[in-house]
Design a protein around this motif. Structure first.
Motif, PDB file in Angstrom:
ATOM      1  N   ARG A   4       0.841  -1.199   0.000  1.00 57.79           N
ATOM      2  CA  ARG A   4       0.000   0.000   0.000  1.00 57.79           C
ATOM      3  C   ARG A   4       0.872   1.243   0.000  1.00 57.79           C
ATOM      4  O   ARG A   4       1.673   1.438   0.908  1.00 57.79           O
ATOM      5  N   HIS A  57       1.997  -4.231 -11.372  1.00 57.12           N
ATOM      6  CA  HIS A  57       0.989  -4.270 -10.311  1.00 57.12           C
ATOM      7  C   HIS A  57       1.143  -3.098  -9.347  1.00 57.12           C
ATOM      8  O   HIS A  57       0.167  -2.652  -8.750  1.00 57.12           O
ATOM      9  N   LEU A  58       2.393  -2.605  -9.194  1.00 54.47           N
ATOM     10  CA  LEU A  58       2.614  -1.477  -8.280  1.00 54.47           C
ATOM     11  C   LEU A  58       2.022  -0.205  -8.880  1.00 54.47           C
ATOM     12  O   LEU A  58       1.424   0.612  -8.179  1.00 54.47           O
ATOM     13  N   ARG A  61      -1.747  -0.343  -8.646  1.00 55.42           N
ATOM     14  CA  ARG A  61      -2.230  -0.034  -7.299  1.00 55.42           C
ATOM     15  C   ARG A  61      -2.167   1.474  -7.027  1.00 55.42           C
ATOM     16  O   ARG A  61      -3.083   2.042  -6.433  1.00 55.42           O
ATOM     17  N   VAL A  71      -8.358  -1.906  -8.073  1.00 51.63           N
ATOM     18  CA  VAL A  71      -7.326  -2.321  -9.025  1.00 51.63           C
ATOM     19  C   VAL A  71      -7.974  -3.006 -10.237  1.00 51.63           C
ATOM     20  O   VAL A  71      -7.510  -2.878 -11.367  1.00 51.63           O
TER      21      VAL A  71
END
Lengths: 98, 367, 115
Positions: A4, A57-58, A61, A71
């Motif tokens: 996060r 994916h980072l 997010r 997402v």
């Protein structure tokens, strides 16, 4: 989920291949780059040797957090061949010729 | 010279799923091509020194490292199987052509069916100096240590308490390496308690509700800062704690490797329980592209035992769609589905079941 | 660039007595890293051989010059690119070590050898 990003510093590396930081990604989002493809084209994040396998994916997010969506709702980039970097000599040689 | 190699079924990836899939295809009578980027079969089984749980049909009691050989023997002897090692699947095109390359040349393959069992990749996370040498994925530590006998360092901070984090921590201790601590952002341990208990007995603290804030070091890891997290997973200022270590091992999960499935135009869905984007599939592992099947971690991150099952299911089903069937295939398929349900009924299975349910097409059958 | 780093105790780097695995069979080979003569085991990934010699910094990143080692060790993340026998961008986490190899820290994106 330790990824996060809300309280994580701007200088943290997101894309290892192209040295793109979290601050770079945040600035791009603030400037209206709202898809992974747009961010990729302007910053090269996800365009390096690993083809986004480490950072995609980072970035997804971070986009989801900034835009207040899940997402799942973040549009994925287009996936094209080759899946991994290919030697120029392989391309030059073409199909099957010795 | 244009080589267009025609086969009934091509299988990409020779890990537990791909090996099981290829064998099932071959036994059904399909000409089968098994492709892998490595020079040996087994995928990530080659570093799994622990014994497997589950049913004997999925080699329970056998160490992961022993499994590839069991398959390899049968595959090598099988007249229907051809293998390509050191070969990467580069692209899958609308024409149904699969292009692979071996570092020297491209080879075009025209398979009637494609089984994608490409596995998963290590999840990377955000913290200060996350790119410093000494920050290694858990799979990397396992490869270095269990395949090549090189220890990753003197003292390791393990990030993540899922089964991989717990098992690798124990393997580090077996190799004589100190494990400073296992930290876990969730309020409870992620993996099986039997693994956690081994670590506790070895004196390794498992700190739940903790995250990594920073890695320290100029050119290599010399330490880390960890902190407690609140209920929103945020580090709580003032709770920071310094850990002395020369390796930070990230065991924060895996993501399905699905590039070829995106290229094949498969309907994809983000399913966090399965590790990320996965193809929507039916109960027989067929994707929305009727020529493409998925098996193992690329269809959702689970474990090697379930990968062998989904691989065999995909293999039997792909062959059957070509009118090829081994004797008693129906009974075997029913048995596999029962075994899969049994594995997923285990302690970690609830999340997987929810994910699989979301990733499966309505009713389990494509229209 | 490419200096020896990490505080590994040489005696402990390679496993000899392991409860499950046996690592005694490998053939020793010689190679060079940035001109230094090192020894490794034939066929092991170059990155493993370097690590066993205490080398963890495999390159510096092309844009900001940050030290990088390997990360995934299975050829996915491309964190470990080096120049091997003159060829740049080799993933040393999967490339097997051979006798006499010349391994070099890569400068930036690397340069192609010109024949």
């Amino acid at each position: 989920m330790t990824d996060r990003p809300e309280r994580i510093d701007d200088d943290v590396i997101v894309c290892r291949c192209e040295d793109v930081t979290l601050g770079d990604i945040r600035r791009l989002i603030a400037n209206g780059y709202h898809t992974i493809d747009e961010i990729k084209r302007i910053s090269r994040a996800g365009m390096g040797q690993c083809q986004g396998r480490t950072c995609r994916h980072l970035i997804a997010r971070e986009l989801a957090t900034a835009l207040g969506v899940s997402v799942e709702e973040v549009e994925m980039p287009t996936f094209r061949p080759p899946t991994r970097p290919v030697l120029l000599s392989t391309i030059a040689r073409g199909e099957g010729d010795e | 010279m244009n080589l267009l190699k025609e086969v009934d079924i091509a299988v990409i990836g020779a890990g537990p799923a791909g090996l099981a899939a290829a064998l099932a295809c071959a036994e059904a009578g399909a000409s089968t091509l098994l492709i892998d980027a490595n020079d040996v079969p087994g995928g990530q089984l080659v570093k799994q020194t622990h014994k497997f749980f589950g049913s004997e049909r999925q080699h329970a009691g056998t160490r992961g490292i022993q499994i590839p050989e069991l398959f390899a023997k049968k595959l090598v002897e099988h007249p229907n199987v051809e293998t390509m090692w050191d070969t990467t699947a580069s692209g899958y095109y609308d024409s149904g052509e699969l292009v692979v390359e071996d570092g020297k040349r491209f080879i075009k393959i025209l398979p009637k069916r494609l089984i994608v069992s490409t596995g998963a990749s290590e999840r990377f996370v955000l913290f200060e100096n996350n790119d410093l040498p000494g920050v290694y994925g858990a799979g990397a530590v396992q490869t270095l240590m269990n395949v090549y006998g090189v220890v990753p360092g003197d003292r390791v901070l393990m990030v993540g308490s899922g089964n991989i984090g717990l098992i690798v921590s124990y393997q580090l201790i077996q190799a004589g390496v100190d494990v400073a601590a296992v930290i876990e952002a969730a309020p409870c341990i992620g993996g099986y308690l039997v693994h956690a208990a081994k670590l506790r007995r070895a004196g390794v603290p498992i700190l739940t509700s903790h995250t990594i804030v920073a890695a320290h070091g100029e050119e290599c890891v010399t330490g880390a800062t960890i902190a407690k997290v609140d209920e929103k997973w945020q580090a709580i200022p003032g709770t920071e704690c310094e850990i002395e270590c020369d390796v930070i091992c990230l065991a924060v999960g895996l993501m399905p490797l699905v590039d070829i499935l995106w290229q094949a135009g498969c309907e994809m869905k983000y399913v966090p329980e399965l590790g990320g984007h996965v193809p929507v599939r039916d109960d027989n592992m067929r994707t929305s592209n009727p020529n493409v099947y998925v098996a193992g971690d690329s269809g959702g991150v689970e474990e090697a035992s379930s990968a062998m099952i989904t691989g065999e299911i995909a293999g039997i089903s792909a062959a059957e769609s070509l009118g090829l069937k081994a004797p008693e295939a129906d009974a075997r398929l029913a048995q596999l589905k029962a075994d899969l349900a049994a594995i997923r009924s285990g302690p970690a299975g609830e999340k997987i079941c929810a994910g699989v349910c979301r990733a499966t097409v309505c009713g389990g059958v494509w229209e | 660039m490419g200096r020896f780093t990490g505080g590994l105790r040489p005696s402990k780097v390679r496993l000899k007595d392991h409860p499950i695995l046996d690592f005694s069979a490998g053939q020793e080979v010689a190679f060079t890293f940035d001109g230094k003569k090192l020894k490794g085991i034939d066929g092991e990934p170059i990155a493993a051989a370097l690590h066993a010699n205490g080398v963890r910094v495999l390159r510096h990143s092309p844009v900001s010059g940050r030290a990088r080692g390997f990360f995934c060790a299975i050829g996915n993340c491309s964190s470990c690119l080096m120049t091997v026998d003159g060829v740049p961008n080799v993933r040393v986490c999967t490339e097997p070590l051979r006798e006499g190899m010349v391994v070099e820290t890569q400068k930036g994106h690397g340069q192609l050898p010109i024949d």
